[in-house]
Design a protein around this motif. Sequence first.
Motif, mmCIF file in Angstrom:
data_model
loop_
_atom_site.group_PDB
_atom_site.id
_atom_site.type_symbol
_atom_site.label_atom_id
_atom_site.label_comp_id
_atom_site.label_asym_id
_atom_site.label_seq_id
_atom_site.Cartn_x
_atom_site.Cartn_y
_atom_site.Cartn_z
ATOM 1 N N PRO A 282 0.801 -1.229 0.000
ATOM 2 C CA PRO A 282 0.000 0.000 0.000
ATOM 3 C C PRO A 282 0.831 1.274 0.000
ATOM 4 O O PRO A 282 0.394 2.313 -0.485
ATOM 5 N N GLY A 283 2.044 1.213 0.535
ATOM 6 C CA GLY A 283 2.894 2.390 0.563
ATOM 7 C C GLY A 283 3.739 2.572 -0.676
ATOM 8 O O GLY A 283 4.516 3.528 -0.772
ATOM 9 N N GLN A 284 3.609 1.655 -1.626
ATOM 10 C CA GLN A 284 4.365 1.711 -2.883
ATOM 11 C C GLN A 284 5.878 1.791 -2.651
ATOM 12 O O GLN A 284 6.596 2.477 -3.369
ATOM 13 N N VAL A 285 6.348 1.085 -1.626
ATOM 14 C CA VAL A 285 7.792 1.098 -1.348
ATOM 15 C C VAL A 285 8.559 0.274 -2.378
ATOM 16 O O VAL A 285 9.775 0.417 -2.516
ATOM 17 N N LEU A 286 7.841 -0.591 -3.117
ATOM 18 C CA LEU A 286 8.477 -1.422 -4.143
ATOM 19 C C LEU A 286 8.122 -0.936 -5.555
ATOM 20 O O LEU A 286 8.231 -1.704 -6.512
ATOM 21 N N ARG A 287 7.749 0.317 -5.653
ATOM 22 C CA ARG A 287 7.280 0.816 -6.958
ATOM 23 C C ARG A 287 8.356 0.767 -8.041
ATOM 24 O O ARG A 287 8.039 0.686 -9.226
ATOM 25 N N GLN B 187 7.887 -2.446 6.394
ATOM 26 C CA GLN B 187 7.467 -1.740 5.180
ATOM 27 C C GLN B 187 5.967 -1.836 4.929
ATOM 28 O O GLN B 187 5.496 -1.515 3.845
ATOM 29 N N ASN B 188 5.198 -2.320 5.923
ATOM 30 C CA ASN B 188 3.746 -2.429 5.806
ATOM 31 C C ASN B 188 3.333 -3.316 4.635
ATOM 32 O O ASN B 188 2.342 -3.051 3.956
ATOM 33 N N LEU B 189 4.091 -4.371 4.412
ATOM 34 C CA LEU B 189 3.803 -5.304 3.324
ATOM 35 C C LEU B 189 2.887 -6.416 3.814
ATOM 36 O O LEU B 189 3.009 -6.891 4.943
ATOM 37 N N SER B 190 1.975 -6.846 2.958
ATOM 38 C CA SER B 190 1.142 -8.016 3.254
ATOM 39 C C SER B 190 1.155 -8.904 2.021
ATOM 40 O O SER B 190 2.089 -8.870 1.230
ATOM 41 N N GLY B 191 0.118 -9.706 1.851
ATOM 42 C CA GLY B 191 0.152 -10.662 0.748
ATOM 43 C C GLY B 191 0.950 -11.887 1.124
ATOM 44 O O GLY B 191 1.039 -12.254 2.291
ATOM 45 N N THR B 192 1.557 -12.527 0.136
ATOM 46 C CA THR B 192 2.306 -13.760 0.374
ATOM 47 C C THR B 192 3.726 -13.627 -0.168
ATOM 48 O O THR B 192 4.029 -12.716 -0.926
ATOM 49 N N LEU B 193 4.573 -14.553 0.252
ATOM 50 C CA LEU B 193 5.939 -14.594 -0.255
ATOM 51 C C LEU B 193 6.000 -15.594 -1.407
ATOM 52 O O LEU B 193 5.753 -16.787 -1.222
#
Length: 542
Positions: free
Chosen positions: A52-57, A87-93
């Motif tokens: 959501p924070g677009q840290v991996l944009r 980094q406020n990441l969710s989802g899966t690895l």
Amino acid sequence: MGGRGASGVARMVVSVVGVVVAAAAVLSPAAAGGLGKEAAALVAIRAALHDPGQVLRDWDPKSGDPCRWSMVTCHGGHVQKLSMMKQNLSGTLSPAIGRLRSLRYLCLRHNAISGPIPETIGRMKLLQVLDLSNNQFSGSIPSTLGNMVNLHYLKLNNNSLSGPVPDSLVTARRIFNLYFQLPIILLSLLHVQPGRAVSLGHLKQYRFKEIRNATNNFSQRNILGEGGYGIVYKGHLPDGTPVAVKRLKDHDSVVGDDQFHTEVEVISLAVHRNLLHLIGFCIANNERLLVYPYMPNGTVASKLKECVNGEPALDWPRRKMIALGASRGLLYLHEQCDPKIIHRDIKASNILLDEYLEAIVADFGLAKLVDHGMSHVVTTVRGTVGRIPPEYFMSGHTSEKTDVFCFGLLLIELVTGRETLELHQNEYQKGGIIEWAKELLEQNQLSSFADKKLRNNYDSAELEEMVQIALLCTRYNPKHRPRMFEVVTMLEGGDGVAEKWEAMKNVEDPDPDEFVYRAINSYYEDQSNSIELEAIELSGPR
């Protein structure tokens, strides 16, 4: 609905595959080899995560060289480090993580990533550090992790993992730092064959027969002490090494088993010269035992009573060093451990002394693990009655300031040498020992507060400073108590103790409930036992 859902999944799969293919196609011919494959893997990893924070944009094939992407570190033309903590990441690895064959460091700590840990992680033979702690990973721990020949730091705690620890990890001596949530560890060590001893990181699992022999069948002559949760015996291992063995009471109860799990977990996480370290443990059918180094000088509480040739066993300089050592141990627990650790039962009987009379903070059975982002937690009130801070006593709120309060009482123990902090009859009528110390300080009469065994062999200015620090630590409002790093600085000789006291001594009036708190606390004063108290019974409806 089912048809549309299936087609949506299909479109998503096609989309992810298309992005991965595009990643390889856009890269230059020179990058079409190893780094091109790694870039495609990174893009696939991003596609499986929610960001959501677009840290991996910038994890995009159009961004060019992946070595310039955020949180990616390369060396020798290959990705070697991914640091994506908080980094406020969710989802899966994504299983594509296993394609980063040159990776040496992977940290995803403190996110909200869920789903299983991919089996493909085991393909990264060069990986040395793997930290997936404080996420929402579920399922079992992949057995492939035990095949990573260079892995020496593995942290998986604070997830929702289940099942046993794979044998390949339990016996992996090359992993020097190994962190799981304790129920998994203990469950797996029970999946061990009878008679087989194993090591888990620096901890050893002993057979019950070994402990029984070491303590001469738990002979009463070998008892070193007894607390609310167990009896401690002196023992000797087969090689002659002296040890202290804690045999837990109520091991088959929820409280007893929780205390065992907590003590093993906390001591495994915290390694510091002023904290007791755990040598090993034993889990038998009806037994829970913890094996510690033997401390030849016992506890601070017992040593304060002793005299040698008419002189106190602990003179004033040694008492100062004990205060400083204990404060450094607590500072480590509060600010250098992750998660931070609240001890909840600091007192002279829980501070051991090694052969050099160095302070060793012990007895972590009531410790609480708290995330650094949390100011406090609400929990069942536990501790030694007579030493429970007011906010914890009345509402169950515990924080680092709980330990600071108890540490202030420890300083009073060191100053007075008292076996308990309960005042004698007709000694002081206006309150408890904290109020008495404050009055004596203001009247410049602290000589009557100091341990008579010291015979005035102390520095009056240092005595005054220690009492001032104790009073700052035991302020009624936890917000007005110093943090542990401030306490350490003051004890190390930092300037401003008197100024801090002058600035704070009249900041607040006592809360009316304090008198109820003090009355109950004084009535039940009992330094020898750490007991559990139900918060709702003590504080009433709320």
